[in-house]
Design an enzyme around this catalytic site. Structure first.
Site, PDB file in Angstrom:
ATOM      1  N   THR A 125       0.824  -1.212   0.000  1.00  0.00           N
ATOM      2  CA  THR A 125       0.000   0.000   0.000  1.00  0.00           C
ATOM      3  C   THR A 125       0.859   1.263   0.000  1.00  0.00           C
ATOM      4  O   THR A 125       1.993   1.243   0.488  1.00  0.00           O
ATOM      5  CB  THR A 125      -0.906   0.002   1.259  1.00  0.00           C
ATOM      6  OG1 THR A 125      -1.478   1.290   1.433  1.00  0.00           O
ATOM      7  CG2 THR A 125      -0.134  -0.337   2.528  1.00  0.00           C
ATOM      8  N   ASP A 126       0.275   2.362  -0.485  1.00  0.00           N
ATOM      9  CA  ASP A 126       0.993   3.656  -0.428  1.00  0.00           C
ATOM     10  C   ASP A 126       1.191   4.123   1.017  1.00  0.00           C
ATOM     11  O   ASP A 126       2.031   4.975   1.289  1.00  0.00           O
ATOM     12  CB  ASP A 126       0.251   4.736  -1.244  1.00  0.00           C
ATOM     13  CG  ASP A 126      -1.149   5.074  -0.727  1.00  0.00           C
ATOM     14  OD1 ASP A 126      -1.643   4.385   0.184  1.00  0.00           O
ATOM     15  OD2 ASP A 126      -1.753   6.039  -1.250  1.00  0.00           O
ATOM     16  N   GLU A 127       0.399   3.535   1.950  1.00  0.00           N
ATOM     17  CA  GLU A 127       0.463   4.006   3.338  1.00  0.00           C
ATOM     18  C   GLU A 127       1.803   3.703   4.001  1.00  0.00           C
ATOM     19  O   GLU A 127       2.128   4.276   5.041  1.00  0.00           O
ATOM     20  CB  GLU A 127      -0.705   3.426   4.138  1.00  0.00           C
ATOM     21  CG  GLU A 127      -2.027   3.849   3.536  1.00  0.00           C
ATOM     22  CD  GLU A 127      -3.237   3.625   4.431  1.00  0.00           C
ATOM     23  OE1 GLU A 127      -3.095   3.630   5.652  1.00  0.00           O
ATOM     24  OE2 GLU A 127      -4.330   3.447   3.863  1.00  0.00           O
ATOM     25  N   TYR A 149      -1.510  -0.563  11.126  1.00  0.00           N
ATOM     26  CA  TYR A 149      -1.772  -1.186   9.824  1.00  0.00           C
ATOM     27  C   TYR A 149      -0.609  -0.933   8.867  1.00  0.00           C
ATOM     28  O   TYR A 149      -0.008  -1.870   8.325  1.00  0.00           O
ATOM     29  CB  TYR A 149      -3.077  -0.641   9.217  1.00  0.00           C
ATOM     30  CG  TYR A 149      -3.197  -0.896   7.724  1.00  0.00           C
ATOM     31  CD1 TYR A 149      -3.337  -2.187   7.228  1.00  0.00           C
ATOM     32  CD2 TYR A 149      -3.139   0.157   6.797  1.00  0.00           C
ATOM     33  CE1 TYR A 149      -3.425  -2.435   5.862  1.00  0.00           C
ATOM     34  CE2 TYR A 149      -3.229  -0.074   5.433  1.00  0.00           C
ATOM     35  CZ  TYR A 149      -3.371  -1.372   4.968  1.00  0.00           C
ATOM     36  OH  TYR A 149      -3.439  -1.608   3.616  1.00  0.00           O
ATOM     37  N   LYS A 153       2.346  -3.467   7.231  1.00  0.00           N
ATOM     38  CA  LYS A 153       2.543  -3.628   5.785  1.00  0.00           C
ATOM     39  C   LYS A 153       3.985  -3.277   5.399  1.00  0.00           C
ATOM     40  O   LYS A 153       4.588  -3.934   4.559  1.00  0.00           O
ATOM     41  CB  LYS A 153       1.559  -2.746   5.004  1.00  0.00           C
ATOM     42  CG  LYS A 153       0.088  -3.092   5.166  1.00  0.00           C
ATOM     43  CD  LYS A 153      -0.321  -4.425   4.569  1.00  0.00           C
ATOM     44  CE  LYS A 153      -0.323  -4.447   3.073  1.00  0.00           C
ATOM     45  NZ  LYS A 153      -0.870  -5.745   2.543  1.00  0.00           N
TER      46      LYS A 153
HETATM   47  P1  NAD Z   1     -10.204  -6.551   2.605  1.00  0.00           P
HETATM   48  O1  NAD Z   1     -10.116  -6.305   4.075  1.00  0.00           O
HETATM   49  O2  NAD Z   1     -11.445  -6.195   1.877  1.00  0.00           O
HETATM   50  O3  NAD Z   1      -9.942  -8.105   2.313  1.00  0.00           O
HETATM   51  C1  NAD Z   1      -8.965  -8.843   2.976  1.00  0.00           C
HETATM   52  C2  NAD Z   1      -9.254 -10.322   2.738  1.00  0.00           C
HETATM   53  O4  NAD Z   1      -8.209 -11.083   3.383  1.00  0.00           O
HETATM   54  C3  NAD Z   1     -10.577 -10.809   3.352  1.00  0.00           C
HETATM   55  O5  NAD Z   1     -11.261 -11.622   2.417  1.00  0.00           O
HETATM   56  C4  NAD Z   1     -10.142 -11.617   4.563  1.00  0.00           C
HETATM   57  O6  NAD Z   1     -11.042 -12.673   4.908  1.00  0.00           O
HETATM   58  C5  NAD Z   1      -8.799 -12.162   4.113  1.00  0.00           C
HETATM   59  N1  NAD Z   1      -7.906 -12.500   5.226  1.00  0.00           N
HETATM   60  C6  NAD Z   1      -7.622 -11.736   6.313  1.00  0.00           C
HETATM   61  N2  NAD Z   1      -6.784 -12.407   7.134  1.00  0.00           N
HETATM   62  C7  NAD Z   1      -6.519 -13.593   6.545  1.00  0.00           C
HETATM   63  C8  NAD Z   1      -5.705 -14.705   6.893  1.00  0.00           C
HETATM   64  N3  NAD Z   1      -5.002 -14.727   8.033  1.00  0.00           N
HETATM   65  N4  NAD Z   1      -5.649 -15.756   6.046  1.00  0.00           N
HETATM   66  C9  NAD Z   1      -6.368 -15.760   4.888  1.00  0.00           C
HETATM   67  N5  NAD Z   1      -7.161 -14.741   4.516  1.00  0.00           N
HETATM   68  C10 NAD Z   1      -7.229 -13.664   5.329  1.00  0.00           C
HETATM   69  O7  NAD Z   1      -8.945  -5.836   1.984  1.00  0.00           O
HETATM   70  P2  NAD Z   1      -8.780  -5.127   0.565  1.00  0.00           P
HETATM   71  O8  NAD Z   1      -9.216  -3.719   0.672  1.00  0.00           O
HETATM   72  O9  NAD Z   1      -9.336  -6.005  -0.483  1.00  0.00           O
HETATM   73  O10 NAD Z   1      -7.194  -5.104   0.454  1.00  0.00           O
HETATM   74  C11 NAD Z   1      -6.493  -6.191  -0.145  1.00  0.00           C
HETATM   75  C12 NAD Z   1      -5.006  -5.921  -0.065  1.00  0.00           C
HETATM   76  O11 NAD Z   1      -4.715  -4.684  -0.708  1.00  0.00           O
HETATM   77  C13 NAD Z   1      -4.476  -5.773   1.365  1.00  0.00           C
HETATM   78  O12 NAD Z   1      -3.228  -6.402   1.435  1.00  0.00           O
HETATM   79  C14 NAD Z   1      -4.349  -4.288   1.566  1.00  0.00           C
HETATM   80  O13 NAD Z   1      -3.319  -3.976   2.485  1.00  0.00           O
HETATM   81  C15 NAD Z   1      -4.004  -3.827   0.169  1.00  0.00           C
HETATM   82  N6  NAD Z   1      -4.409  -2.446  -0.174  1.00  0.00           N
HETATM   83  C16 NAD Z   1      -5.715  -2.058  -0.036  1.00  0.00           C
HETATM   84  C17 NAD Z   1      -6.075  -0.766  -0.410  1.00  0.00           C
HETATM   85  C18 NAD Z   1      -7.507  -0.294  -0.317  1.00  0.00           C
HETATM   86  O14 NAD Z   1      -7.770   0.890  -0.584  1.00  0.00           O
HETATM   87  N7  NAD Z   1      -8.477  -1.132   0.006  1.00  0.00           N
HETATM   88  C19 NAD Z   1      -5.107   0.119  -0.916  1.00  0.00           C
HETATM   89  C20 NAD Z   1      -3.792  -0.323  -1.040  1.00  0.00           C
HETATM   90  C21 NAD Z   1      -3.463  -1.619  -0.688  1.00  0.00           C
HETATM   91  P1  TYD Z   2     -10.189   4.841   4.963  1.00  0.00           P
HETATM   92  O1  TYD Z   2     -11.235   4.398   3.988  1.00  0.00           O
HETATM   93  O2  TYD Z   2     -10.240   4.268   6.339  1.00  0.00           O
HETATM   94  O3  TYD Z   2      -8.783   4.593   4.258  1.00  0.00           O
HETATM   95  P2  TYD Z   2      -7.293   4.985   4.781  1.00  0.00           P
HETATM   96  O4  TYD Z   2      -7.353   5.473   6.162  1.00  0.00           O
HETATM   97  O5  TYD Z   2      -6.615   3.665   4.679  1.00  0.00           O
HETATM   98  O6  TYD Z   2      -6.810   6.000   3.799  1.00  0.00           O
HETATM   99  O7  TYD Z   2     -10.266   6.425   5.113  1.00  0.00           O
HETATM  100  C1  TYD Z   2     -10.063   7.300   4.026  1.00  0.00           C
HETATM  101  C2  TYD Z   2     -10.000   8.709   4.559  1.00  0.00           C
HETATM  102  O8  TYD Z   2     -11.289   9.053   5.097  1.00  0.00           O
HETATM  103  C3  TYD Z   2      -9.032   8.884   5.720  1.00  0.00           C
HETATM  104  O9  TYD Z   2      -8.420  10.166   5.609  1.00  0.00           O
HETATM  105  C4  TYD Z   2      -9.888   8.825   6.953  1.00  0.00           C
HETATM  106  C5  TYD Z   2     -11.204   9.419   6.486  1.00  0.00           C
HETATM  107  N1  TYD Z   2     -12.416   8.887   7.144  1.00  0.00           N
HETATM  108  C6  TYD Z   2     -13.346   9.774   7.691  1.00  0.00           C
HETATM  109  O10 TYD Z   2     -13.185  11.009   7.662  1.00  0.00           O
HETATM  110  N2  TYD Z   2     -14.473   9.248   8.261  1.00  0.00           N
HETATM  111  C7  TYD Z   2     -14.700   7.897   8.336  1.00  0.00           C
HETATM  112  O11 TYD Z   2     -15.749   7.478   8.893  1.00  0.00           O
HETATM  113  C8  TYD Z   2     -13.723   7.010   7.760  1.00  0.00           C
HETATM  114  C9  TYD Z   2     -13.922   5.514   7.803  1.00  0.00           C
HETATM  115  C10 TYD Z   2     -12.594   7.554   7.170  1.00  0.00           C
END
Ligand code: NAD
Ligand code: TYD
Length: 340
Positions: A125-127, A149, A153
């Site tokens: 992730t970019d985070e 988190y 990562k």
């Molecule tokens: P999500 O939380 O929607 O899905 C995570 C999945 O992983 C779920 O299906 C969960 O059941 C499974 N999981 C969790 N723990 C597990 C374990 N111990 N064994 C097997 N499965 C397990 O997450 P997402 O938003 O789809 O993100 C997917 C990946 O992308 C993550 O690695 C996250 O860090 C990365 N990512 C997400 C975002 C975003 O904006 N959502 C951005 C950048 C990177």
């Molecule tokens: P989020 O979806 O939790 O992603 P991330 O923190 O991983 O970027 O949140 C996106 C942005 O929105 C973040 O700056 C936090 C803000 N946020 C709120 O202001 N209110 C909310 O209820 C949530 C869940 C997030």
């Protein structure tokens, strides 16, 4: 290709599986997911009967389960989406993040090495870079995570890279910006805003609402991951940015406008501890070297996302009532690891 996708029942993983089945119908996909609260089998509804797709309920932290999965499925490529992914949850309780996001990745890396996997693509992730007020992060930028988190990562990224440098495991890492789109669990910002707006509930905006995220439509990220999978160089990291920076306040107001809901639903609440002010990624590397760039504008992506949530209120309701948690037995009976 014989793909082992972990975390495929989550938001990005499920979008990616559908994307790959459409783009590469001959690929075999094994989806390993623990089905935490974020894993929803309904996200892959309709795939159960596909000959090329198989679901296995298992935990990436469990070395004996993973050894069995690798041994039996003979996958040649791993794509690791599995993670605890919500920053607010990591602030309340860091332990599951440290376990899955770091130790779980270690288990997968050991299996990949033992079973001679040809490619190991880790989804980061970019985070991991932390916040940046001016300019953009490039792949070699220093990692400076702010939440448990993002720290878990960042630690995993280091571990993944060490398996390339020490053992020659052909790894790749992608670091994408904030995704949005269909099937995102409504604890994350955009689906939470849509859900609350639809049900006329208050929308919590953290702090002054001026934190900036770079939004990418999930299909564009799937396209980028597919591009890195096929064209990326082993040992390399690729940023995947949407090139679309917006303040949280702008995002809420835009959604409210599309849904014709009043701005009075917005309520400013106490800020998240360690809240990163701005995320921004340089995508020069993936654009120049792999010829990828995002295709979906924010207004188009948001319209498509809102339309999906409007059309899938049953899905949304099941996430609210917890009904989706019972689908495993309904769809799969007792089928799982023991049937491998
Ligand atoms: P999500 O939380 O929607 O899905 C995570 C999945 O992983 C779920 O299906 C969960 O059941 C499974 N999981 C969790 N723990 C597990 C374990 N111990 N064994 C097997 N499965 C397990 O997450 P997402 O938003 O789809 O993100 C997917 C990946 O992308 C993550 O690695 C996250 O860090 C990365 N990512 C997400 C975002 C975003 O904006 N959502 C951005 C950048 C990177
Ligand atoms: P989020 O979806 O939790 O992603 P991330 O923190 O991983 O970027 O949140 C996106 C942005 O929105 C973040 O700056 C936090 C803000 N946020 C709120 O202001 N209110 C909310 O209820 C949530 C869940 C997030």
């Amino acid at each position: 290709m014989k793909l082992l996708v972990t975390g495929g029942c989550g938001f990005i993983g499920s979008n990616f599986i559908r994307y790959i089945i459409k783009k590469h119908p001959s690929y075999r996909i094994v989806n390993v997911d623990k089905l935490t609260y974020a894993g929803n089998l309904e996200n892959l509804h309709g795939l159960k009967k596909k000959r090329t797709y198989r679901f296995i309920k298992a935990d990436i932290c469990n070395a004996s389960q993973m050894t069995k999965v690798f041994k039996k499925t003979k996958s040649d490529t791993v794509i690791n989406f599995a993670a605890e992914s919500h920053v607010d949850r990591s602030i309340s309780s860091a332990a599951p993040f440290i376990k899955t996001n770091f130790l779980g990745v270690g288990v997968l890396l050991n299996c990949a090495l033992e079973f001679g996997v040809k490619k190991f693509l880790h989804i980061s992730t970019d985070e991991v870079y932390g916040s940046i007020l001016r300019g953009k992060f490039k792949e070699p930028s220093r990692l400076d995570p702010s939440s448990p988190y993002s720290a878990s990562k960042a630690a995993a990224d280091g571990l993944v890279m060490s398996y390339y440098r020490t053992y020659g495991l052909p790894i790749l890492i992608t670091r994408s910006s904030n995704n949005y789109g269909p099937y995102q669990f409504p604890e994350k910002f955009i689906p939470l805003v849509i859900l609350n707006a639809l049900t006329n509930k208050k929308i919590p905006l953290y702090g002054d609402g001026l934190n900036i995220r770079d939004w990418i439509y999930v299909e564009d990220n799937c396209h980028a991951i597919d591009t890195v999978l096929h064209k990326g160089m082993p040992g390399e990291i690729y940023n995947i940015g949407g090139q679309c920076e917006r303040t949280n306040r702008f995002v809420v107001k835009t959604i409210l406008k599309i849904l014709k809901k009043p701005a009075s639903l917005i309520t400013y609440v106490q800020d998240r501890p360690g809240h990163d002010r701005r995320y921004a990624l340089s995508v020069t590397k993936i654009r120049n070297e792999l010829k990828w760039q995002p295709r979906t504008s924010f207004s188009e992506g948001l319209k498509r996302t809102i339309a999906w949530y409007l059309d899938n209120q049953g899905w949304l309701k099941n996430t609210q009532t917890g009904a989706y948690r019972t689908f495993y037995k309904k769809y799969y009976g007792s089928l799982g690891l023991k049937d491998l």
